[in-house]
Motif scaffolding. Structure first.
Motif, PDB file in Angstrom:
ATOM      1  N   LEU A   1      10.027  20.791  11.161  1.00  0.00           N
ATOM      2  CA  LEU A   1       9.746  20.505  12.565  1.00  0.00           C
ATOM      3  C   LEU A   1      10.233  19.115  12.967  1.00  0.00           C
ATOM      4  CD1 LEU A   1       6.149  22.034  12.934  1.00  0.00           C
ATOM      5  CD2 LEU A   1       8.308  22.960  13.808  1.00  0.00           C
ATOM      6  N   HIS A   2      10.010  18.138  12.100  1.00  0.00           N
ATOM      7  CA  HIS A   2      10.471  16.775  12.398  1.00  0.00           C
ATOM      8  C   HIS A   2      11.997  16.715  12.467  1.00  0.00           C
ATOM      9  CE1 HIS A   2       6.813  14.315  12.396  1.00  0.00           C
ATOM     10  NE2 HIS A   2       6.341  15.083  11.423  1.00  0.00           N
ATOM     11  N   SER A   3      12.662  17.399  11.553  1.00  0.00           N
ATOM     12  CA  SER A   3      14.129  17.357  11.520  1.00  0.00           C
ATOM     13  C   SER A   3      14.728  18.026  12.750  1.00  0.00           C
ATOM     14  CB  SER A   3      14.644  18.042  10.248  1.00  0.00           C
ATOM     15  OG  SER A   3      14.114  17.430   9.089  1.00  0.00           O
TER      16      SER A   3
ATOM     17  N   ASP B   1       8.766  11.852  20.586  1.00  0.00           N
ATOM     18  CA  ASP B   1       8.769  13.233  20.090  1.00  0.00           C
ATOM     19  C   ASP B   1       8.264  13.304  18.652  1.00  0.00           C
ATOM     20  OD1 ASP B   1       9.058  15.922  20.237  1.00  0.00           O
ATOM     21  OD2 ASP B   1      11.243  15.948  20.127  1.00  0.00           O
ATOM     22  N   GLN B   2       8.658  12.329  17.826  1.00  0.00           N
ATOM     23  CA  GLN B   2       8.172  12.327  16.444  1.00  0.00           C
ATOM     24  C   GLN B   2       6.657  12.099  16.389  1.00  0.00           C
ATOM     25  OE1 GLN B   2       9.980  13.025  13.567  1.00  0.00           O
ATOM     26  NE2 GLN B   2      11.493  13.640  15.094  1.00  0.00           N
TER      27      GLN B   2
ATOM     28  N   VAL C   1       7.969   8.271  31.779  1.00  0.00           N
ATOM     29  CA  VAL C   1       8.651   9.504  32.183  1.00  0.00           C
ATOM     30  C   VAL C   1       9.000  10.354  30.964  1.00  0.00           C
ATOM     31  CG1 VAL C   1      10.783  10.399  33.189  1.00  0.00           C
ATOM     32  CG2 VAL C   1       9.518   8.600  34.368  1.00  0.00           C
ATOM     33  N   ARG C   2       9.521   9.746  29.927  1.00  0.00           N
ATOM     34  CA  ARG C   2       9.933  10.514  28.755  1.00  0.00           C
ATOM     35  C   ARG C   2       8.734  11.028  27.955  1.00  0.00           C
ATOM     36  NH1 ARG C   2      15.270  10.715  27.522  1.00  0.00           N
ATOM     37  NH2 ARG C   2      16.633   9.426  28.836  1.00  0.00           N
ATOM     38  N   THR C   3       7.653  10.274  27.946  1.00  0.00           N
ATOM     39  CA  THR C   3       6.441  10.765  27.278  1.00  0.00           C
ATOM     40  C   THR C   3       5.886  11.982  28.012  1.00  0.00           C
ATOM     41  OG1 THR C   3       5.925   8.522  26.522  1.00  0.00           O
ATOM     42  CG2 THR C   3       4.137  10.135  26.497  1.00  0.00           C
ATOM     43  N   SER C   4       5.811  11.891  29.335  1.00  0.00           N
ATOM     44  CA  SER C   4       5.324  13.035  30.110  1.00  0.00           C
ATOM     45  C   SER C   4       6.245  14.242  29.952  1.00  0.00           C
ATOM     46  CB  SER C   4       5.227  12.646  31.592  1.00  0.00           C
ATOM     47  OG  SER C   4       4.390  11.522  31.780  1.00  0.00           O
ATOM     48  N   ASN C   5       7.535  13.987  29.902  1.00  0.00           N
ATOM     49  CA  ASN C   5       8.486  15.078  29.742  1.00  0.00           C
ATOM     50  C   ASN C   5       8.321  15.778  28.394  1.00  0.00           C
ATOM     51  OD1 ASN C   5      11.000  16.606  30.391  1.00  0.00           O
ATOM     52  ND2 ASN C   5      11.816  15.411  28.692  1.00  0.00           N
TER      53      ASN C   5
ATOM     54  N   ASP D   1      16.520  15.877  20.019  1.00  0.00           N
ATOM     55  CA  ASP D   1      16.372  14.673  20.841  1.00  0.00           C
ATOM     56  C   ASP D   1      17.679  13.894  20.935  1.00  0.00           C
ATOM     57  OD1 ASP D   1      13.730  15.264  21.281  1.00  0.00           O
ATOM     58  OD2 ASP D   1      13.000  14.038  19.615  1.00  0.00           O
ATOM     59  N   VAL D   2      18.340  13.718  19.793  1.00  0.00           N
ATOM     60  CA  VAL D   2      19.612  12.980  19.796  1.00  0.00           C
ATOM     61  C   VAL D   2      20.649  13.709  20.651  1.00  0.00           C
ATOM     62  CG1 VAL D   2      21.530  12.215  18.365  1.00  0.00           C
ATOM     63  CG2 VAL D   2      19.189  11.872  17.572  1.00  0.00           C
ATOM     64  N   ALA D   3      20.715  15.034  20.525  1.00  0.00           N
ATOM     65  CA  ALA D   3      21.688  15.802  21.312  1.00  0.00           C
ATOM     66  C   ALA D   3      21.395  15.703  22.807  1.00  0.00           C
ATOM     67  CB  ALA D   3      21.676  17.262  20.870  1.00  0.00           C
ATOM     68  N   LEU D   4      20.113  15.766  23.181  1.00  0.00           N
ATOM     69  CA  LEU D   4      19.753  15.720  24.598  1.00  0.00           C
ATOM     70  C   LEU D   4      20.046  14.359  25.227  1.00  0.00           C
ATOM     71  CD1 LEU D   4      16.381  17.684  24.420  1.00  0.00           C
ATOM     72  CD2 LEU D   4      18.418  18.380  25.699  1.00  0.00           C
TER      73      LEU D   4
END
Length: 345
Positions: free
Chosen positions: A194-196, A164-165, A324-328, A202-205
């Protein structure tokens, strides 16, 4: 307590000889005729005849009287109350072997403190006592519980945040220019925001969808809610899995609304233009994006990762996790644009 007694000895041509004697529980030591004869004859030197008549040190005192086992006195009158030197030597040897075999206590000066730490850690290991109020301890406990349920938890967390970053960085470069040194202060602040926000989301998910070790799995008891809809738990029904999605929607909707509102406020403060209606729409976008879009997609991601772990080796399953996570993430970026367009931002 300990009491030091100096006995001045007279009648010896070599001068006065002082010997320090350790008292156990404030009981006096009887100097019988044999001991008195040995002392006057000059045969006692640093405990050569009677080992217990050495000058006590901190280390020896701690070894002789351990707070961890008060029952090691070989006689009812204390360790130094033996009637003969041989009995005293045998008693000391027996007591020393017991001290060395005592796994819970140390024979050093810090014996009492080490015993206290060991007993506290043992109580914590079996779940006795209240949980720690230290945030770092609770964070470490949460990580360990998730690793116990899924050894790849940290790997998934790092992959999610890293991908994501990277996508956010590419987006910022395309929007503000390829040279960050030429960005305006407003552009730098927006990119940092945006980065923060991306990192927090991401951490919460990943954190709240990860299974936790030690959850109740008995369907007759009040079971702990599922970590995600596809978690493998005996007795879990379709109703439980739907309830899991609803619970995560409530959680992520609140998180998305908060992060969206904070991001909107910071962006408006940089432009010095406050618009309450636009701020409300930004909060709504965060609510819908995280509560519905991200919640549904990451539930499916966790289900796919379970399937990959069953079908392939751990190495191949990890490669599948990255893909999978990159595509997501790319799919999530497109979904965010659609939600923002529908809301009117």
């Amino acid at each position: 307590g300990f009491q030091m007694i100096a006995q001045a000895l007279e009648g010896n041509t070599t001068g006065n000889l002082l010997n320090s004697v350790m008292m156990n529980h404030a009981q006096k030591i009887r100097l019988d005729g044999t001991l008195r004869h040995a002392l006057h004859a000059g045969r006692v030197r640093s405990g050569s005849v009677f080992p217990h008549l050495r000058t006590p040190t901190k280390r020896s005192i701690a070894r002789r009287v351990s707070p961890c086992d008060v029952s090691m006195n070989p006689t009812s009158g204390g360790f130094l109350a033996s009637t003969s030197p041989r009995e005293q030597q045998n008693a000391w040897g027996s007591r020393r072997s017991k001290l060395l075999s005592n796994k819970g206590c140390s024979t050093q000066v810090q014996g009492a403190r080490q015993c206290s730490r060991i007993r506290s850690s043992d109580a914590g290991a079996i779940g006795v006592g209240a949980p720690s109020s230290n945030p770092l301890d609770r964070l470490n406990e949460g990580v360990q519980n998730r690793l116990a349920a899924d050894p790849d938890f940290l790997f998934k967390l790092f992959v999610e945040c890293g991908v994501d970053q990277l996508i956010t960085t590419i987006t910022n470069l395309m929007a503000f220019g390829l040279n960050p040194f030429l960005w305006s202060p407003a552009n730098v602040a927006t990119a940092t925001l945006l980065h923060s926000v991306a990192a927090l989301n991401d951490v919460a998910l990943v954190w709240y969808l990860a299974p936790v070790a030690g959850q109740v799995q008995d369907d007759k008891a009040k079971a702990t809610p599922l970590a995600h809809c596809f978690e493998q738990r005996p007795g879990a029904t379709l109703k439980d899995r739907v309830a899991c999605w609803v619970d995560k929607f409530k959680l992520y909707a609140v998180i998305g609304c908060i992060t969206g509102t904070l991001g909107g406020l910071l962006t408006m403060s940089l432009s010095a233009q406050f618009n309450a209606a636009r701020l409300a729409r930004i909060a709504l976008v965060g609510l819908l994006h995280l509560g519905i879009s991200a919640n549904t997609r990451y539930q499916a991601v966790n289900g796919l990762e379970i399937l990959l772990a069953k079908l392939f080796s751990p190495v191949v399953a990890r490669v599948g996790t990255i893909l999978v996570r990159t595509s997501n993430n790319f799919l999530g970026a497109r979904a965010f644009l659609v939600v923002a367009f529908l809301v009117g931002i």
